[in-house]
Design a protein around this motif. Sequence first.
Motif, PDB file in Angstrom:
ATOM      1  N   UNK A 112      -6.198   9.807  -1.473  1.00 25.80           N
ATOM      2  CA  UNK A 112      -5.415   8.887  -0.643  1.00 25.80           C
ATOM      3  C   UNK A 112      -6.276   7.694  -0.233  1.00 25.80           C
ATOM      4  N   UNK A 113      -7.512   7.968   0.192  1.00 26.47           N
ATOM      5  CA  UNK A 113      -8.430   6.886   0.554  1.00 26.47           C
ATOM      6  C   UNK A 113      -8.671   5.946  -0.622  1.00 26.47           C
ATOM      7  N   UNK A 114      -8.768   6.510  -1.824  1.00 25.80           N
ATOM      8  CA  UNK A 114      -8.985   5.701  -3.018  1.00 25.80           C
ATOM      9  C   UNK A 114      -7.777   4.800  -3.286  1.00 25.80           C
ATOM     10  N   UNK A 115      -6.588   5.361  -3.198  1.00 24.70           N
ATOM     11  CA  UNK A 115      -5.365   4.584  -3.435  1.00 24.70           C
ATOM     12  C   UNK A 115      -5.237   3.475  -2.393  1.00 24.70           C
ATOM     13  N   UNK A 116      -5.560   3.784  -1.145  1.00 24.34           N
ATOM     14  CA  UNK A 116      -5.432   2.815  -0.066  1.00 24.34           C
ATOM     15  C   UNK A 116      -6.642   1.891   0.047  1.00 24.34           C
ATOM     16  N   UNK A 117      -7.608   2.083  -0.840  1.00 19.61           N
ATOM     17  CA  UNK A 117      -8.816   1.250  -0.904  1.00 19.61           C
ATOM     18  C   UNK A 117      -9.577   1.238   0.422  1.00 19.61           C
ATOM     19  N   UNK A 118      -9.698   2.417   1.023  1.00 19.07           N
ATOM     20  CA  UNK A 118     -10.392   2.545   2.302  1.00 19.07           C
ATOM     21  C   UNK A 118     -11.868   2.176   2.150  1.00 19.07           C
ATOM     22  N   UNK A 119     -12.496   2.595   1.069  1.00 19.83           N
ATOM     23  CA  UNK A 119     -13.904   2.274   0.850  1.00 19.83           C
ATOM     24  C   UNK A 119     -14.143   0.781   0.753  1.00 19.83           C
ATOM     25  N   UNK A 120     -13.235   0.066   0.090  1.00 21.54           N
ATOM     26  CA  UNK A 120     -13.362  -1.385  -0.032  1.00 21.54           C
ATOM     27  C   UNK A 120     -13.248  -2.051   1.330  1.00 21.54           C
ATOM     28  N   UNK A 121     -12.327  -1.589   2.145  1.00 22.63           N
ATOM     29  CA  UNK A 121     -12.137  -2.167   3.476  1.00 22.63           C
ATOM     30  C   UNK A 121     -13.365  -1.932   4.344  1.00 22.63           C
ATOM     31  N   UNK A 122     -13.945  -0.752   4.237  1.00 25.01           N
ATOM     32  CA  UNK A 122     -15.156  -0.457   5.010  1.00 25.01           C
ATOM     33  C   UNK A 122     -16.312  -1.318   4.550  1.00 25.01           C
ATOM     34  N   UNK A 123     -16.454  -1.508   3.244  1.00 26.46           N
ATOM     35  CA  UNK A 123     -17.546  -2.321   2.710  1.00 26.46           C
ATOM     36  C   UNK A 123     -17.411  -3.782   3.179  1.00 26.46           C
ATOM     37  N   UNK A 157       0.824  -1.209   0.000  1.00 31.42           N
ATOM     38  CA  UNK A 157       0.000   0.000   0.000  1.00 31.42           C
ATOM     39  C   UNK A 157       0.858   1.259   0.000  1.00 31.42           C
ATOM     40  N   UNK A 158       1.949   1.250   0.748  1.00 28.76           N
ATOM     41  CA  UNK A 158       2.855   2.407   0.753  1.00 28.76           C
ATOM     42  C   UNK A 158       3.435   2.637  -0.634  1.00 28.76           C
ATOM     43  N   UNK A 159       3.806   1.562  -1.297  1.00 26.84           N
ATOM     44  CA  UNK A 159       4.325   1.670  -2.658  1.00 26.84           C
ATOM     45  C   UNK A 159       3.303   2.268  -3.603  1.00 26.84           C
ATOM     46  N   UNK A 160       2.052   1.808  -3.495  1.00 23.40           N
ATOM     47  CA  UNK A 160       0.996   2.351  -4.347  1.00 23.40           C
ATOM     48  C   UNK A 160       0.760   3.831  -4.055  1.00 23.40           C
ATOM     49  N   UNK A 161       0.847   4.201  -2.790  1.00 19.48           N
ATOM     50  CA  UNK A 161       0.669   5.599  -2.421  1.00 19.48           C
ATOM     51  C   UNK A 161       1.812   6.459  -2.957  1.00 19.48           C
ATOM     52  N   UNK A 162       3.032   5.964  -2.897  1.00 19.51           N
ATOM     53  CA  UNK A 162       4.190   6.694  -3.433  1.00 19.51           C
ATOM     54  C   UNK A 162       4.051   6.878  -4.936  1.00 19.51           C
TER      55      UNK A 162
END
Length: 59
Positions: free
Chosen positions: A43-54, A23-28
């Motif tokens: 940032x939330x999109x890159x880290x897939x925060x929405x997917x984790x919440x779902x 995830x850090x690599x994708x964010x960089x």
Amino acid sequence: MRRVAPLGSGTVQDRVALAEIELCGELIIAASAAEDRLSLESIDEVLRVGEARAESGET
């Protein structure tokens, strides 16, 4: 006494650490491709925060 794996003794994997590194690599990569600072939403999109919440059932 705490045991540690000797160097070269095989593969030791920490799945959580590997996921964080990925995830850090994708964010960089996303930050380097952006013309300006990434928004919190980006940032939330890159880290897939929405997917984790779902997956966890959070709203």
